[in-house]
Design a protein around this motif. Structure first.
Motif, short mmCIF file in Angstrom:
data_model
loop_
_atom_site.label_atom_id
_atom_site.label_comp_id
_atom_site.label_asym_id
_atom_site.label_seq_id
_atom_site.Cartn_x
_atom_site.Cartn_y
_atom_site.Cartn_z
N ILE A 216 0.91 -1.05 0.09
CA ILE A 216 -0.12 -0.01 -0.16
C ILE A 216 1.03 1.33 -0.18
N VAL A 217 2.03 1.19 0.91
CA VAL A 217 2.79 2.42 0.92
C VAL A 217 3.63 2.48 -0.50
N ARG A 218 3.90 1.54 -0.97
CA ARG A 218 4.79 1.63 -2.22
C ARG A 218 3.90 2.22 -3.54
N PHE A 219 2.51 1.79 -3.41
CA PHE A 219 1.61 2.23 -4.35
C PHE A 219 1.35 3.74 -4.12
N PHE A 220 1.06 4.11 -2.81
CA PHE A 220 1.17 5.62 -2.47
C PHE A 220 2.14 6.43 -2.87
N VAL A 221 3.27 6.05 -2.48
CA VAL A 221 4.44 6.75 -3.19
C VAL A 221 4.74 6.98 -4.34
N LEU A 222 4.39 5.98 -5.22
CA LEU A 222 4.57 5.89 -6.69
C LEU A 222 3.43 6.92 -7.16
N PRO A 231 -0.90 15.86 -12.97
CA PRO A 231 -2.06 15.04 -12.58
C PRO A 231 -2.62 14.36 -13.66
N ASN A 232 -2.45 14.53 -14.84
CA ASN A 232 -3.27 13.74 -15.71
C ASN A 232 -3.75 12.50 -15.67
N PHE A 233 -2.66 11.52 -14.98
CA PHE A 233 -2.83 10.15 -15.15
C PHE A 233 -3.89 9.90 -14.03
N VAL A 234 -3.95 10.46 -12.75
CA VAL A 234 -4.58 10.19 -11.64
C VAL A 234 -6.18 10.45 -11.82
N ILE A 235 -6.29 11.35 -12.57
CA ILE A 235 -7.76 11.93 -12.74
C ILE A 235 -8.75 10.96 -13.70
N GLY A 264 -8.54 3.39 -1.30
CA GLY A 264 -9.14 4.70 -1.40
C GLY A 264 -8.59 5.60 -0.63
N VAL A 265 -7.85 5.23 0.48
CA VAL A 265 -7.02 6.08 1.40
C VAL A 265 -5.73 6.58 0.50
N ALA A 266 -5.03 5.56 -0.03
CA ALA A 266 -3.92 5.61 -0.66
C ALA A 266 -4.29 6.70 -1.80
N PHE A 267 -5.35 6.43 -2.51
CA PHE A 267 -5.56 7.53 -3.75
C PHE A 267 -5.85 8.90 -3.27
N ALA A 269 -4.94 10.52 -0.40
CA ALA A 269 -3.69 10.82 0.07
C ALA A 269 -2.99 11.52 -1.01
N SER A 270 -2.81 10.77 -2.02
CA SER A 270 -1.80 11.12 -3.35
C SER A 270 -2.42 12.35 -4.10
N LEU A 271 -3.63 12.59 -3.72
CA LEU A 271 -4.12 14.04 -4.39
C LEU A 271 -4.10 15.08 -3.91
N ALA A 272 -3.12 15.23 -2.66
CA ALA A 272 -2.96 16.47 -2.27
C ALA A 272 -2.05 17.64 -3.23
N PRO A 273 -1.09 17.12 -3.97
CA PRO A 273 -0.53 17.94 -4.84
C PRO A 273 -1.42 18.67 -5.81
#
Length: 424
Positions: A216-222, A231-235, A264-267, A269-273
Motif C-alpha cells: 500500500i505504501v509503495r503504491f501511494f509513494v509511486l 496530474p493527468n494520469f490520476v484523474i 481509497g485512502v492511498a488514492f 492522500a496522493s491527491l494533495a499535490p
C-alpha cells in the motif's frame, strides 16, 4: 503458484537480457539526451518544444508559474549545477531509459499475474514467437524499449503521426497514442504512472483476506510522485480503479473490503499535490477554468477524421480484445486498461480549458499514457492467448499491425532528430 513464480524469475534472468538491456539503454539514453539538448537550445524554428518555456519558468526568467510541477524543481536544481541545459538533457535521457525498463517489468509481471500463471504464456502454442528462453527474454526486452516510440499508424491526408492543424490557432486533430517527445512533465509522469499501474494490479492479485502495508505504501509513494510531476494520469486512473475494485468486491461478495478501503485512502492522500496545482493554475487566474465542450468532438466528426482516428490508433487493441473474448478469457487487467482508455478519451474529447491555457491541450496528456498502458496490456494478452489454428491469421495480423505502429514511431522520432516538431 510456485511454478508460476519460477517462470517469472526465469523471464528476468540471463546474461543476454543484461547485455540487450545495456545496449538498448545506452542507445535510448544517448539519442534522447541529444534530442532533448537540441530542444532546450532551440531557436524556435527547429526542434520546437515546451522545454525552453519550462526551463525559463523554472529558473525564474519567465513570468509563467514555475512551481506547479516537481519537474520545475528538478530543472532549477540541474541548471544550477552547470549553468546550462546539459544536466537537464541527461536527466531526461535517464528518465526515458528507465521507462523502457519499467515497460519491460510491466510486461513480465502482467504475463505472470494473468490467470493460469506464466507457464502457459511462454509455450510455443501461444502467440509469442517460438524461441528459446534467452531469445524470448531478448524479444521482450527489445519490444519493451520499442514501445517508447509507439505511434499511431500514419495514413497520408487522413491520420498524422501526432498533430495536424486544421485551422491555425483554432483547433487541431491528433493521435491518441503517439508518444510526445517535447514535454518534460509528461515524460516524467509516464515513468511513475506505469510503475503505479503495475503496483496497483499487483495489489489486486494479493490475498484479499489481509492487507500488505508495504504494498500500500509503495503504491501511494509511486502515485504521489506521479501526481507531483503531472496530474493527468490520476484523474482518469482513480475512477477506473474504483470501477475495477467495485467489480471485484461484488464478484467476491464483499470479501477484501478492508483492502479496497486502503486503496481509497492511498488514492485520496496522493491527491494533495493536485489541490495545490489547481490553486496555482486556476484559482490564482480568474481567466482560466475547465469547462465541458462538444467543440473538439464536432471538429473530428465534421472533418471526417473520426473513423480514421479510431483506425489509426485502436485497431491493434481491438483485434486483441476480440481474440481474448472469443477465447473466453477473463482478464481484469485488460479490462482496467480499457476503462482507463475510455475515460481519458472522453476527457480529451469533452473537457477543455478557457483563458490563456485554452490552446495548451492539457486534457490530451492522459490519452497518450493510457494508450501506451493499453498496448502493454494487449501485448501481454496477445502473448497469452493460445494460438489456435482457426485464429492463427488474426494473431499474425495483430503482430503485423503492432510492427507498423513501432515502425511509424521510429519514423516520427527520426523527424524529431532531424529537427522537426510535433506539428506533423
Amino acid at each position: 503458484m510456485e511454478n508460476s513464480n519460477h517462470s517469472c524469475k526465469q523471464l528476468t534472468k540471463g546474461k543476454k537480457l543484461d547485455i540487450s538491456c545495456v545496449i538498448l539503454g545506452l542507445w535510448v539514453f544517448c539519442s534522447v539526451s541529444y534530442l532533448t539538448y537540441r530542444m532546450t537550445v532551440s531557436d524556435g524554428v527547429t526542434f520546437g518544444s515546451d522545454y525552453v518555456a519550462h526551463i525559463l519558468a523554472a529558473i525564474g526568467a519567465s513570468s509563467e508559474c514555475a512551481t506547479y510541477s516537481l519537474m520545475s524543481i528538478c530543472m532549477k536544481l540541474l541548471y544550477s549545477i552547470t549553468g546550462n541545459t546539459i544536466m537537464i538533457s541527461l536527466f531526461m535521457g535517464a528518465l526515458v531509459c528507465l521507462t523502457g525498463l519499467a515497460i519491460r517489468r510491466a510486461l513480465t509481471v502482467i504475463l505472470c499475474l494473468q490467470d493460469g500463471g506464466a507457464d502457459q504464456r511462454i509455450e510455443c502454442s501461444s502467440s509469442l514467437p517460438c524461441l528459446n528462453d534467452e531469445n524470448r527474454k531478448m524479444f521482450l526486452t527489445f519490444l519493451s524499449f520499442s514501445l517508447l516510440f509507439l505511434s499511431a499508424l500514419y495514413i497520408p491526408e487522413r491520420a498524422p503521426f501526432y498533430l495536424r492543424f486544421v485551422q491555425p490557432d483554432v483547433e487541431f486533430l491528433g493521435s491518441l497514442i503517439t508518444q510526445p517527445w517535447h514535454n518534460s512533465t509528461y515524460i516524467a509522469m509516464r515513468l511513475f504512472a506505469i510503475l503505479s499501474f503495475l503496483s496497483f494490479v499487483q495489489l489486486l492479485e494479493e490475498d484479499s483476506s489481509r492487507v500488505n502495508p508495504k504494498s500500500i505504501v509503495r503504491f501511494f509513494v509511486l502515485l504521489l510522485i506521479t501526481n507531483l510531476f503531472k496530474p493527468n494520469f490520476v484523474i482518469a486512473f482513480a475512477p477506473a480503479a474504483f470501477l475495477i475494485c467495485l467489480i471485484e468486491l461484488i464478484h467476491n461478495h464483499g470479501k477484501g473490503l478492508v483492502k479496497y478501503i486502503w486503496f481509497g485512502v492511498a488514492f485520496l492522500a496522493s491527491l494533495a499535490p493536485i489541490l495545490y496545482q489547481y490553486v496555482v493554475l486556476f484559482s490564482s487566474n480568474a481567466e482560466s477554468s475547465i469547462i465541458f465542450s462538444l467543440s473538439r468532438f464536432w471538429v473530428y466528426v465534421e472533418t471526417g477524421f473520426f473513423p480514421w482516428l479510431l483506425i489509426s490508433n485502436l485497431i491493434f487493441p481491438l483485434i486483441v480484445t476480440v481474440l481474448s473474448f472469443v477465447n473466453h478469457r477473463k482478464n481484469n487487467i485488460l479490462l482496467l486498461s480499457w476503462i482507463l482508455e475510455i475515460i481519458t478519451f472522453f476527457e480529451m474529447m469533452f473537457l477543455t480549458e478557457t483563458g490563456p491555457r485554452a490552446m495548451h491541450g492539457n486534457f490530451t496528456w492522459g490519452m497518450y499514457l493510457s494508450s501506451l498502458i493499453l498496448f502493454i496490456c494487449c501485448i501481454a494478452e496477445l502473448i497469452a492467448i493460445p494460438k489456435q489454428e482457426k485464429h492463427r491469421w488474426a494473431h499474425s495480423v495483430a503482430w503485423c499491425i503492432l510492427l507498423l505502429h513501432l515502425i511509424n514511431g521510429f519514423m516520427y522520432f527520426g523527424i524529431w532528430i532531424m529537427g522537426g516538431g510535433f506539428g506533423c
